[in-house]
Design an enzyme around this catalytic site. Structure first.
Site, PDB file in Angstrom:
ATOM      1  N   PRO A 187     -21.205  45.678  -3.502  1.00 47.97           N
ATOM      2  CA  PRO A 187     -22.311  46.486  -2.958  1.00 47.97           C
ATOM      3  C   PRO A 187     -23.654  46.027  -3.510  1.00 47.97           C
ATOM      4  O   PRO A 187     -23.753  45.449  -4.589  1.00 47.97           O
ATOM      5  CB  PRO A 187     -21.991  47.906  -3.443  1.00 47.97           C
ATOM      6  CG  PRO A 187     -20.551  47.886  -3.815  1.00 47.97           C
ATOM      7  CD  PRO A 187     -20.268  46.491  -4.278  1.00 47.97           C
ATOM      8  N   ARG A 188     -24.692  46.333  -2.753  1.00 43.36           N
ATOM      9  CA  ARG A 188     -26.046  46.025  -3.187  1.00 43.36           C
ATOM     10  C   ARG A 188     -26.724  47.285  -3.670  1.00 43.36           C
ATOM     11  O   ARG A 188     -26.364  48.382  -3.271  1.00 43.36           O
ATOM     12  CB  ARG A 188     -26.866  45.447  -2.025  1.00 43.36           C
ATOM     13  CG  ARG A 188     -26.371  44.116  -1.542  1.00 43.36           C
ATOM     14  CD  ARG A 188     -27.025  43.793  -0.211  1.00 43.36           C
ATOM     15  NE  ARG A 188     -26.571  42.497   0.268  1.00 43.36           N
ATOM     16  CZ  ARG A 188     -27.294  41.396   0.217  1.00 43.36           C
ATOM     17  NH1 ARG A 188     -28.488  41.414  -0.310  1.00 43.36           N
ATOM     18  NH2 ARG A 188     -26.819  40.263   0.670  1.00 43.36           N
ATOM     19  N   GLN A 189     -27.733  47.139  -4.492  1.00 43.94           N
ATOM     20  CA  GLN A 189     -28.601  48.270  -4.799  1.00 43.94           C
ATOM     21  C   GLN A 189     -29.989  47.934  -4.284  1.00 43.94           C
ATOM     22  O   GLN A 189     -30.303  46.780  -4.034  1.00 43.94           O
ATOM     23  CB  GLN A 189     -28.617  48.605  -6.283  1.00 43.94           C
ATOM     24  CG  GLN A 189     -29.461  47.712  -7.152  1.00 43.94           C
ATOM     25  CD  GLN A 189     -29.450  48.193  -8.588  1.00 43.94           C
ATOM     26  OE1 GLN A 189     -28.525  48.835  -9.026  1.00 43.94           O
ATOM     27  NE2 GLN A 189     -30.478  47.862  -9.317  1.00 43.94           N
ATOM     28  N   LEU A 234     -23.077  45.687 -10.725  1.00 39.67           N
ATOM     29  CA  LEU A 234     -21.777  45.038 -10.592  1.00 39.67           C
ATOM     30  C   LEU A 234     -21.913  43.520 -10.573  1.00 39.67           C
ATOM     31  O   LEU A 234     -20.944  42.809 -10.395  1.00 39.67           O
ATOM     32  CB  LEU A 234     -21.077  45.518  -9.319  1.00 39.67           C
ATOM     33  CG  LEU A 234     -20.730  47.010  -9.307  1.00 39.67           C
ATOM     34  CD1 LEU A 234     -20.209  47.428  -7.939  1.00 39.67           C
ATOM     35  CD2 LEU A 234     -19.721  47.350 -10.383  1.00 39.67           C
ATOM     36  N   SER A 235     -23.120  43.029 -10.722  1.00 41.38           N
ATOM     37  CA  SER A 235     -23.407  41.614 -10.925  1.00 41.38           C
ATOM     38  C   SER A 235     -22.914  40.709  -9.804  1.00 41.38           C
ATOM     39  O   SER A 235     -22.098  39.830  -9.999  1.00 41.38           O
ATOM     40  CB  SER A 235     -22.815  41.164 -12.258  1.00 41.38           C
ATOM     41  OG  SER A 235     -23.527  40.085 -12.771  1.00 41.38           O
ATOM     42  N   GLY A 236     -23.475  40.895  -8.609  1.00 40.53           N
ATOM     43  CA  GLY A 236     -23.056  40.120  -7.465  1.00 40.53           C
ATOM     44  C   GLY A 236     -23.548  38.693  -7.444  1.00 40.53           C
ATOM     45  O   GLY A 236     -22.803  37.780  -7.084  1.00 40.53           O
ATOM     46  N   SER A 237     -24.819  38.457  -7.813  1.00 40.63           N
ATOM     47  CA  SER A 237     -25.346  37.096  -7.755  1.00 40.63           C
ATOM     48  C   SER A 237     -24.631  36.181  -8.748  1.00 40.63           C
ATOM     49  O   SER A 237     -24.368  35.019  -8.459  1.00 40.63           O
ATOM     50  CB  SER A 237     -26.848  37.091  -8.016  1.00 40.63           C
ATOM     51  OG  SER A 237     -27.157  37.639  -9.275  1.00 40.63           O
ATOM     52  N   SER A 238     -24.300  36.711  -9.922  1.00 40.94           N
ATOM     53  CA  SER A 238     -23.601  35.888 -10.910  1.00 40.94           C
ATOM     54  C   SER A 238     -22.167  35.603 -10.476  1.00 40.94           C
ATOM     55  O   SER A 238     -21.603  34.558 -10.802  1.00 40.94           O
ATOM     56  CB  SER A 238     -23.616  36.552 -12.290  1.00 40.94           C
ATOM     57  OG  SER A 238     -22.889  37.755 -12.289  1.00 40.94           O
ATOM     58  N   ASP A 255     -22.263  39.536 -18.292  1.00 44.26           N
ATOM     59  CA  ASP A 255     -21.671  39.514 -16.958  1.00 44.26           C
ATOM     60  C   ASP A 255     -20.997  38.171 -16.692  1.00 44.26           C
ATOM     61  O   ASP A 255     -19.892  38.109 -16.148  1.00 44.26           O
ATOM     62  CB  ASP A 255     -22.745  39.737 -15.893  1.00 44.26           C
ATOM     63  CG  ASP A 255     -23.419  41.100 -16.024  1.00 44.26           C
ATOM     64  OD1 ASP A 255     -23.198  41.770 -17.051  1.00 44.26           O
ATOM     65  OD2 ASP A 255     -24.176  41.474 -15.121  1.00 44.26           O
TER      66      ASP A 255
END
Length: 382
Positions: A124-126, A150-154, A198
């Site tokens: 999910p995005r914030q 939730l650290s999506g880019s990493s 992360d």
């Protein structure tokens, strides 16, 4: 659920890796303050990257997250407001650049050949992520990007790095301990301010205790990372808002105050780091104490950063859980909350009911084991 970062079989020459989101269970946000943390992989959410040999080197935009064609002006505005300006193309390009530089700097010869990189994610995005201009860290602005809590880019960078390691057959030449630094360096390329926690969790997978003491960081260039048995954890849940509207819009001064020697911030951050000594609590399965430490971790963060910075919605997610007697804290920097219900299923049912009324999504956390293979483990021993 596939193993985190697992390679999927398929078309000849195709490589695919997955990196999961993570939960900072104890000690965060002390990872950028020479502290200690305990984190684990969150199998519910992940990013996957596919590498396929090709004539040209191609970074393929995602059909949803990287739209450049729209049905109308309204469609464009809706897309920007719901998804943001940037998807995963930039993290993919950045990790390629950082990987190439690391190999050249360390005399690692790479075979010839091109590839096409593509990605997918369900993290999910914030709404807003605060990042710094890389040329002047005193200038701050906001940018929509993958959900930071939730650290999506990493996760995209980590999965892509694994693909590159296998494509160029250099997994044995780049130590596991160094890989989180590479992923972080790629995000620094994008102006993202973050710590190693992360990236360590996503590279190692499973449950990991991390010691980022200044002595270790200065001497080794990385922390001391100790994998733990994921089965030591009790049942946990994650709460998040599908369409967050208030993720905290005020820039925190905590980092600058810490650099300036602010006694309150230094002592508080030291206490946050000491919470990660809860490693023994986890090893002993002392779950009542674990609940106490989780709550204490968030309370310290709130005291340092303040409600305006953390955001009303983020705080409400924590307090919704606490109103039914559950322990709760941010999974990372906000946008999602990890919850432990020490009283078991009946308490979980109460929590599900209050989350539904509050408009929050709640899911049981899917734990995934370490993703390190035999080649990776050999680099650890070396």
């Amino acid at each position: 659920m596939d193993k985190m970062n697992s390679t999927e079989a398929g078309v000849a020459g195709m490589i695919q890796h997955r990196a999961c989101a993570l939960v900072g269970l104890l000690g965060n946000p002390s990872d950028v303050y020479f502290g200690k943390t305990i984190s684990f992989s969150l199998g519910n959410f992940w990013a996957s990257v596919k590498l396929e040999p090709s004539h040209h080197l191609v970074i393929k935009p995602h059909p949803t997250h990287d739209l450049v064609q729209f049905n109308s002006l309204d469609h464009l505005v809706y897309q920007l407001e719901s998804v943001g300006y940037y998807g995963g193309v930039r993290p993919l390009m950045a990790i390629c650049k950082v990987f190439d530089k690391h190999c050249k700097d360390n005399n690692i010869n790479l075979q010839q050949g091109n590839f096409t990189l593509s990605y997918d994610t369900n993290i999910p995005r914030q709404v807003e992520l605060q990042i710094a201009n890389t040329r002047n860290f005193n200038i701050w602005f906001t940018l929509v990007i993958f959900q930071t809590g939730l650290s999506g880019s990493s996760a995209i960078g980590c999965a892509a790095l694994s693909c590159l390691l296998d494509f160029y057959k250099v997994r044995h030449l780049i130590k596991v301990q160094v890989r989180p630094n590479l992923t972080l360096s790629a995000e620094v390329e994008l102006g993202i301010v973050a710590g190693l926690q992360d990236r360590v969790a996503q590279v190692y997978g499973g449950l990991v205790h991390m010691d980022f003491s200044k002595e270790n960081m200065d001497k080794l260039g990385h922390g001391i990372y100790t994998p733990m048995d994921i089965s030591l954890l009790p049942p946990l849940h994650v709460i998040y808002a599908e369409n967050p509207s208030d993720s905290g819009k005020v820039h925190s001064t905590v980092r600058q105050r810490w650099l300036n020697g602010d006694e309150f911030i230094i002592s508080s951050m030291t206490e946050v780091a000491n919470i990660a000594e809860g490693q023994s609590v986890i090893l002993e399965k002392n779950y009542p104490k674990l609940a106490e430490l989780m709550n204490r971790n968030f309370d310290l963060r709130r005291r340092m950063f303040g409600d305006e910075c953390l955001g009303a919605l983020n705080i409400e997610m924590v307090e919704v859980a606490r109103r039914v007697g559950a322990a709760s804290k941010f999974t990372g920097s906000g946008g999602a909350v990890v919850v432990f219900c020490p009283d078991g299923p009946s308490q979980v049912k109460l929590l599900e009911d209050v989350c539904q009324k509050a408009g929050f999504i709640i899911q049981p956390i899917q734990l995934v084991p370490s993703c390190l293979n035999n080649v990776d483990l050999k680099t650890l021993s070396n």
